[in-house]
Structure formats: structure tokens, C-alpha cells
Design a protein around this motif. Structure first.
Motif, PDB file in Angstrom:
ATOM      1  N   TRP A  32       0.709  -1.283  -0.045  1.00  0.00           N
ATOM      2  CA  TRP A  32       0.255   0.192  -0.188  1.00  0.00           C
ATOM      3  C   TRP A  32       0.937   1.114   0.213  1.00  0.00           C
ATOM      4  CZ3 TRP A  32      -4.102   1.489  -1.675  1.00  0.00           C
ATOM      5  CH2 TRP A  32      -4.778   2.933  -0.826  1.00  0.00           C
ATOM      6  N   VAL A  33       2.614   0.653   0.706  1.00  0.00           N
ATOM      7  CA  VAL A  33       2.669   2.116   0.685  1.00  0.00           C
ATOM      8  C   VAL A  33       3.413   2.618  -0.740  1.00  0.00           C
ATOM      9  CG1 VAL A  33       4.834   1.086   0.667  1.00  0.00           C
ATOM     10  CG2 VAL A  33       4.388   3.179   2.255  1.00  0.00           C
ATOM     11  N   ILE A  34       3.244   2.001  -1.727  1.00  0.00           N
ATOM     12  CA  ILE A  34       3.493   2.463  -3.566  1.00  0.00           C
ATOM     13  C   ILE A  34       1.849   2.640  -3.348  1.00  0.00           C
ATOM     14  CG2 ILE A  34       4.695   1.579  -4.972  1.00  0.00           C
ATOM     15  CD1 ILE A  34       6.678  -0.286  -4.052  1.00  0.00           C
ATOM     16  N   HIS A  35       0.702   1.894  -3.993  1.00  0.00           N
ATOM     17  CA  HIS A  35      -0.260   2.193  -4.006  1.00  0.00           C
ATOM     18  C   HIS A  35      -0.208   2.931  -3.941  1.00  0.00           C
ATOM     19  CE1 HIS A  35      -3.320   0.593  -7.029  1.00  0.00           C
ATOM     20  NE2 HIS A  35      -3.886   0.563  -5.687  1.00  0.00           N
ATOM     21  N   LYS A  36      -0.907   3.652  -2.322  1.00  0.00           N
ATOM     22  CA  LYS A  36      -1.698   4.729  -2.421  1.00  0.00           C
ATOM     23  C   LYS A  36      -0.816   6.299  -3.137  1.00  0.00           C
ATOM     24  CE  LYS A  36       1.580   6.654   1.747  1.00  0.00           C
ATOM     25  NZ  LYS A  36       1.482   6.297   2.916  1.00  0.00           N
ATOM     26  N   THR A  37      -0.179   6.106  -3.440  1.00  0.00           N
ATOM     27  CA  THR A  37       0.354   7.007  -4.616  1.00  0.00           C
ATOM     28  C   THR A  37      -1.190   6.883  -5.496  1.00  0.00           C
ATOM     29  OG1 THR A  37       1.855   5.576  -6.003  1.00  0.00           O
ATOM     30  CG2 THR A  37       2.721   7.240  -3.869  1.00  0.00           C
ATOM     31  N   HIS A  38      -1.118   6.223  -6.032  1.00  0.00           N
ATOM     32  CA  HIS A  38      -2.745   6.330  -6.839  1.00  0.00           C
ATOM     33  C   HIS A  38      -4.033   6.480  -6.851  1.00  0.00           C
ATOM     34  CE1 HIS A  38      -4.560   4.731 -10.660  1.00  0.00           C
ATOM     35  NE2 HIS A  38      -5.043   4.240 -10.537  1.00  0.00           N
ATOM     36  N   HIS A  39      -3.964   6.177  -5.389  1.00  0.00           N
ATOM     37  CA  HIS A  39      -5.515   7.207  -4.582  1.00  0.00           C
ATOM     38  C   HIS A  39      -5.040   8.104  -3.798  1.00  0.00           C
ATOM     39  CE1 HIS A  39      -7.053   3.141  -4.772  1.00  0.00           C
ATOM     40  NE2 HIS A  39      -6.528   2.895  -5.080  1.00  0.00           N
ATOM     41  N   GLN A  40      -4.250   8.749  -4.128  1.00  0.00           N
ATOM     42  CA  GLN A  40      -4.131  10.188  -3.715  1.00  0.00           C
ATOM     43  C   GLN A  40      -4.213  11.206  -5.090  1.00  0.00           C
ATOM     44  OE1 GLN A  40      -0.431   9.997  -1.231  1.00  0.00           O
ATOM     45  NE2 GLN A  40      -1.736   9.114   0.537  1.00  0.00           N
ATOM     46  N   PRO A  41      -4.603  12.802  -4.792  1.00  0.00           N
ATOM     47  CA  PRO A  41      -3.865  13.494  -5.853  1.00  0.00           C
ATOM     48  C   PRO A  41      -2.979  13.584  -5.554  1.00  0.00           C
ATOM     49  CG  PRO A  41      -5.362  14.114  -4.212  1.00  0.00           C
ATOM     50  CD  PRO A  41      -5.279  13.218  -3.689  1.00  0.00           C
ATOM     51  N   SER A  42      -2.421  13.791  -7.543  1.00  0.00           N
ATOM     52  CA  SER A  42      -1.095  14.228  -7.342  1.00  0.00           C
ATOM     53  C   SER A  42      -0.292  15.414  -8.532  1.00  0.00           C
ATOM     54  CB  SER A  42      -0.397  12.673  -8.421  1.00  0.00           C
ATOM     55  OG  SER A  42       0.775  13.309  -8.555  1.00  0.00           O
ATOM     56  N   SER A  44       2.114  15.398 -10.231  1.00  0.00           N
ATOM     57  CA  SER A  44       3.432  15.290 -11.132  1.00  0.00           C
ATOM     58  C   SER A  44       2.607  14.245 -12.516  1.00  0.00           C
ATOM     59  CB  SER A  44       4.058  14.540 -10.196  1.00  0.00           C
ATOM     60  OG  SER A  44       5.163  13.889 -11.371  1.00  0.00           O
ATOM     61  N   PHE A  45       3.196  14.404 -13.693  1.00  0.00           N
ATOM     62  CA  PHE A  45       2.530  13.076 -14.375  1.00  0.00           C
ATOM     63  C   PHE A  45       2.669  11.578 -13.970  1.00  0.00           C
ATOM     64  CE2 PHE A  45       3.160  10.802 -18.096  1.00  0.00           C
ATOM     65  CZ  PHE A  45       1.623  10.711 -18.953  1.00  0.00           C
ATOM     66  N   PHE A  46       3.753  11.012 -13.447  1.00  0.00           N
ATOM     67  CA  PHE A  46       3.800   9.963 -12.579  1.00  0.00           C
ATOM     68  C   PHE A  46       4.241  10.192 -11.391  1.00  0.00           C
ATOM     69  CE2 PHE A  46       6.988  10.356 -16.064  1.00  0.00           C
ATOM     70  CZ  PHE A  46       6.647   9.649 -17.412  1.00  0.00           C
ATOM     71  N   GLU A  47       3.631   8.992 -10.949  1.00  0.00           N
ATOM     72  CA  GLU A  47       3.513   8.371  -9.841  1.00  0.00           C
ATOM     73  C   GLU A  47       4.536   7.728  -9.049  1.00  0.00           C
ATOM     74  OE1 GLU A  47      -1.141   6.535  -9.859  1.00  0.00           O
ATOM     75  OE2 GLU A  47      -0.147   8.507 -10.400  1.00  0.00           O
ATOM     76  N   LEU A  48       4.325   7.085  -7.554  1.00  0.00           N
ATOM     77  CA  LEU A  48       5.273   5.770  -6.982  1.00  0.00           C
ATOM     78  C   LEU A  48       4.571   4.566  -7.574  1.00  0.00           C
ATOM     79  CD1 LEU A  48       7.451   4.896  -5.768  1.00  0.00           C
ATOM     80  CD2 LEU A  48       6.442   4.905  -4.153  1.00  0.00           C
ATOM     81  N   ASN A  49       2.967   4.790  -7.525  1.00  0.00           N
ATOM     82  CA  ASN A  49       2.283   3.309  -7.994  1.00  0.00           C
ATOM     83  C   ASN A  49       2.533   3.127  -9.646  1.00  0.00           C
ATOM     84  OD1 ASN A  49      -0.084   1.536  -8.324  1.00  0.00           O
ATOM     85  ND2 ASN A  49      -0.229   2.387  -9.441  1.00  0.00           N
ATOM     86  N   ASP A  50       3.055   3.520 -10.741  1.00  0.00           N
ATOM     87  CA  ASP A  50       3.784   2.914 -12.290  1.00  0.00           C
ATOM     88  C   ASP A  50       5.055   2.416 -11.881  1.00  0.00           C
ATOM     89  OD1 ASP A  50       1.679   5.364 -12.908  1.00  0.00           O
ATOM     90  OD2 ASP A  50       3.075   6.716 -13.031  1.00  0.00           O
ATOM     91  N   LEU A  51       5.147   2.062 -10.494  1.00  0.00           N
ATOM     92  CA  LEU A  51       6.301   1.328 -10.599  1.00  0.00           C
ATOM     93  C   LEU A  51       6.012  -0.435 -10.783  1.00  0.00           C
ATOM     94  CD1 LEU A  51       8.742   2.281  -7.721  1.00  0.00           C
ATOM     95  CD2 LEU A  51       9.378   2.334  -9.959  1.00  0.00           C
ATOM     96  N   PHE A  52       4.608  -0.988 -10.569  1.00  0.00           N
ATOM     97  CA  PHE A  52       4.384  -1.773 -10.971  1.00  0.00           C
ATOM     98  C   PHE A  52       3.972  -2.050 -12.484  1.00  0.00           C
ATOM     99  CE2 PHE A  52       2.500  -0.864  -6.783  1.00  0.00           C
ATOM    100  CZ  PHE A  52       2.862  -1.785  -5.807  1.00  0.00           C
ATOM    101  N   SER A  53       3.419  -0.815 -12.718  1.00  0.00           N
ATOM    102  CA  SER A  53       3.736  -1.710 -14.388  1.00  0.00           C
ATOM    103  C   SER A  53       5.258  -1.798 -15.049  1.00  0.00           C
ATOM    104  CB  SER A  53       3.671  -0.657 -15.316  1.00  0.00           C
ATOM    105  OG  SER A  53       1.820   0.162 -14.826  1.00  0.00           O
ATOM    106  N   VAL A  54       6.244  -1.100 -14.485  1.00  0.00           N
ATOM    107  CA  VAL A  54       7.614  -1.478 -14.913  1.00  0.00           C
ATOM    108  C   VAL A  54       7.926  -2.707 -14.165  1.00  0.00           C
ATOM    109  CG1 VAL A  54      10.327  -1.092 -14.177  1.00  0.00           C
ATOM    110  CG2 VAL A  54       8.054   1.212 -15.030  1.00  0.00           C
ATOM    111  N   LEU A  55       7.473  -3.631 -13.756  1.00  0.00           N
ATOM    112  CA  LEU A  55       7.264  -4.372 -12.933  1.00  0.00           C
ATOM    113  C   LEU A  55       6.744  -5.314 -14.440  1.00  0.00           C
ATOM    114  CD1 LEU A  55       8.683  -7.167 -11.350  1.00  0.00           C
ATOM    115  CD2 LEU A  55       6.045  -6.144  -9.734  1.00  0.00           C
ATOM    116  N   PHE A  56       5.757  -5.580 -14.894  1.00  0.00           N
ATOM    117  CA  PHE A  56       4.640  -5.949 -14.842  1.00  0.00           C
ATOM    118  C   PHE A  56       5.921  -6.193 -16.941  1.00  0.00           C
ATOM    119  CE2 PHE A  56       0.697  -4.972 -12.652  1.00  0.00           C
ATOM    120  CZ  PHE A  56       1.013  -6.529 -11.150  1.00  0.00           C
ATOM    121  N   GLY A  57       6.024  -4.360 -17.117  1.00  0.00           N
ATOM    122  CA  GLY A  57       6.184  -4.546 -18.870  1.00  0.00           C
ATOM    123  C   GLY A  57       7.515  -5.192 -18.430  1.00  0.00           C
ATOM    124  N   SER A  58       8.502  -5.704 -17.756  1.00  0.00           N
ATOM    125  CA  SER A  58       9.998  -6.089 -17.364  1.00  0.00           C
ATOM    126  C   SER A  58       9.445  -8.093 -17.640  1.00  0.00           C
ATOM    127  CB  SER A  58      10.020  -6.426 -16.162  1.00  0.00           C
ATOM    128  OG  SER A  58      10.187  -4.184 -15.776  1.00  0.00           O
TER     129      SER A  58
END
Length: 148
Positions: A32-42, A44-58
Motif C-alpha cells: 500500500w505504501v507504493i500503491h496509495k500514490t495512485h489513490h491520492q491527488p498528484s 506529477s505525471f508519474f507516481e510511485l505506483n507506476d513501478l508496478f507497470s515497470v515490473l509487469f512490463g519487465s
């Protein structure tokens, strides 16, 4: 050719179902510490949650590279995961969250259902109160006719 298509579909389906599990039990759990950035106003164009996309893409890239010389099941599953990632980007990041303003709100009933399910998921910014964790497989109630 049929085998290749079957493995593409398998890779795609594996992403939807493993994605649902990972989203519900890991992202809304210990990660949640990573994913919560997706549930909060941002701001920035990028959010910490985007790391999951990098993982799945890898994972997709590794499978494609491992299977490219033989065009075996790994290659085709990697292609299915890549297809899922591409559609996820279009539906989730572009259409739902409007990170890029390429499309208007969906008019198609299936896309409207996905949109409503994701809106319901984001009604809370809390770890434990969210609903609807899939992208393509969402509860039927979100596909009911809306006001005209």
C-alpha cells in the motif's frame, strides 16, 4: 498459429487474474505504501505506483526475450502480457484517469462499465475500503444502464 493465439490469450488472461489478486491482496495490503500514490491527488505525471507497470512490463520483456529464438510459448505469453499492458495503459491511464487527454469519456457500454467500476474503486483513498480490483473483469452491477 492457433497455439500462438492460445498463448497470447493465456498471457492476457493471466495478467487480468494475477493483476486482480496482486491489486487486492498486495497493493491494498503490504505494498500500500507504493500503491496509495495512485489513490491520492498528484501534481506529477508519474507516481510511485507506476513501478508496478515497470515490473509487469519487465516480466513481458523477459518472456519475449527468452522465447524469441524459438517463437515458443514464452514469446507468445510475453506478447499477451504486452497486449494487456497496452490496453491497460489506454483504458486505465488515458481513458479513466485522463493522464493523456486523447479520448472523451467512453460511450460504449462495456467501456462505461469499466469506467464506473474504476470510479467506484477510487471512491476511497483508504487501503481497506476499495471495491472492484480487476480491469476487464468487473462486477456486473457496473454494466447496468445508467441515467439517460
Amino acid at each position: 498459429m492457433i497455439t500462438a493465439i492460445a498463448f497470447i490469450v493465456l498471457g492476457f488472461a493471466a495478467m487480468e487474474f494475477s493483476g486482480w489478486f496482486i491489486h487486492k491482496f498486495l497493493m491494498h495490503g503490504p505494498l500500500w505504501v507504493i500503491h496509495k500514490t495512485h489513490h491520492q491527488p498528484s501534481k506529477s505525471f508519474f507516481e510511485l505506483n507506476d513501478l508496478f507497470s515497470v515490473l509487469f512490463g519487465s516480466v513481458a520483456i523477459v518472456l519475449i526475450l527468452l522465447g524469441v529464438s524459438e517463437l515458443d510459448y514464452r514469446f507468445w505469453m510475453g506478447m499477451g502480457i504486452s497486449l494487456y499492458g497496452f490496453l491497460y495503459f489506454i483504458l486505465h491511464d488515458v481513458m479513466v484517469h485522463r493522464r493523456l487527454k486523447w479520448f472523451d469519456r467512453p460511450k460504449n457500454s462495456f467501456l462505461k462499465g469499466i469506467f464506473k467500476a474504476h470510479q467506484a474503486h477510487h471512491k476511497t483513498n483508504q487501503k481497506d475500503d476499495a471495491v472492484s480490483f480487476g480491469l476487464f473483469v468487473v462486477p456486473k452491477k457496473f454494466f447496468k444502464n445508467e441515467e439517460k
